[in-house]
Design a protein around this motif. Sequence first.
Motif, PDB file in Angstrom:
ATOM      1  N   LEU A   4      64.102  68.177 -67.359  1.00 17.15           N
ATOM      2  CA  LEU A   4      65.429  68.777 -67.286  1.00 17.15           C
ATOM      3  C   LEU A   4      66.408  67.951 -68.100  1.00 17.15           C
ATOM      4  O   LEU A   4      66.772  66.838 -67.718  1.00 17.15           O
ATOM      5  N   LYS A  32      70.140  67.839 -70.618  1.00 15.62           N
ATOM      6  CA  LYS A  32      71.547  68.141 -70.370  1.00 15.62           C
ATOM      7  C   LYS A  32      71.851  69.632 -70.496  1.00 15.62           C
ATOM      8  O   LYS A  32      72.801  70.130 -69.888  1.00 15.62           O
ATOM      9  N   THR A  33      71.066  70.339 -71.306  1.00 13.11           N
ATOM     10  CA  THR A  33      71.342  71.762 -71.531  1.00 13.11           C
ATOM     11  C   THR A  33      70.317  72.675 -70.867  1.00 13.11           C
ATOM     12  O   THR A  33      70.372  73.887 -71.030  1.00 13.11           O
ATOM     13  N   GLY A  34      69.371  72.097 -70.123  1.00 10.84           N
ATOM     14  CA  GLY A  34      68.337  72.892 -69.470  1.00 10.84           C
ATOM     15  C   GLY A  34      66.966  72.287 -69.679  1.00 10.84           C
ATOM     16  O   GLY A  34      66.836  71.133 -70.101  1.00 10.84           O
ATOM     17  N   LEU A  35      65.913  73.056 -69.381  1.00 11.81           N
ATOM     18  CA  LEU A  35      64.555  72.547 -69.525  1.00 11.81           C
ATOM     19  C   LEU A  35      64.212  72.338 -71.002  1.00 11.81           C
ATOM     20  O   LEU A  35      64.540  73.162 -71.855  1.00 11.81           O
ATOM     21  N   GLU A  36      63.520  71.230 -71.279  1.00 12.10           N
ATOM     22  CA  GLU A  36      63.103  70.895 -72.638  1.00 12.10           C
ATOM     23  C   GLU A  36      61.636  70.507 -72.636  1.00 12.10           C
ATOM     24  O   GLU A  36      61.138  69.917 -71.669  1.00 12.10           O
ATOM     25  N   TYR A  61      57.417  69.504 -69.284  1.00 10.26           N
ATOM     26  CA  TYR A  61      58.834  69.663 -69.626  1.00 10.26           C
ATOM     27  C   TYR A  61      59.667  68.774 -68.709  1.00 10.26           C
ATOM     28  O   TYR A  61      59.166  68.206 -67.739  1.00 10.26           O
TER      29      TYR A  61
END
Length: 224
Positions: free
Chosen positions: A162, A164-168, A160
Amino acid sequence: LRPMPGPAALLIDLAGTLYTDAGAIPGAVEAIARLRREGRAFRFVTNTTRRSRRGLVERLRGYGFEVDPGELFTSVLAGVRVLRERGIRRVAPFVAQDTLEDLAEFELVGGTAAAAAASPAPAAVVIGDLGDQWTPALLNQAFRYLLDGALLLAFQRDRYWLGKTGLELDAGPYVAALEYATNTQAVISGKPSPGFYLGALSEMGVPERAGAAMVGDDLWADVA
C-alpha cells in the motif's frame, strides 16, 4: 487450568504494523517500550528492501521507537546469509541505491550498482523492490545473467504493497517474470521462507523449537 505459556520470542513487522507513512501507529511506541520493561525477547523483522538497515533504524527512531541496529533483521540481511553460505562473492544487485550499503561485502556488478561491460559475470542476481525504477533494460540484464547460470535470489516476492496513492506492485511480479522467462525457481530469503524466521531466532539465541509468534499485517507474507 494452567495458563498457556507465552511465546519465547516475538518477531514484529514494521510497515503497517508499527508505522505507516503518516508516522507511528497509535500505541505502537508504548507497546515496544512495555516489551522492553518486561524483558521480552523480540526482533524487528521486515521484507522492506528500499532502505538499508541503517535507514530503517533512523526511520524507527524518528517515529519515537527505541531501537538498536542489532535488533533489526531484514530480508536483505537474510539474503546476505544465503550468499555467504553458498560462497558467492560476485553479485548483480537489482535493489534500491540505499540498500547497496548492506551488500558492501560483495563485489557488485551491473544492475543498479554500476555498468558491467568489462566485468566478469555475477554468480547471483539479487532482486528487491525497485518500484518505478524497473525498466525493460534492467529486466533484460537480469534475464541474461540468469541464462548464463547465475543464481536467482529474491530478497522477497511480495505481490503488492500500500503506497501513498494506493496499491502498488512489489518485487514478486518481477521475480515471477524472471522465473518464467528462465524456467528457474528463485531462492527466497525474506518472509515467509522458513530460513528468514529461523535466521531471526538464531540471532536472538532462541532455539528453533522454543516457540515464537509473528506479529504482522500481511496475511500472505506474515501469517500464512
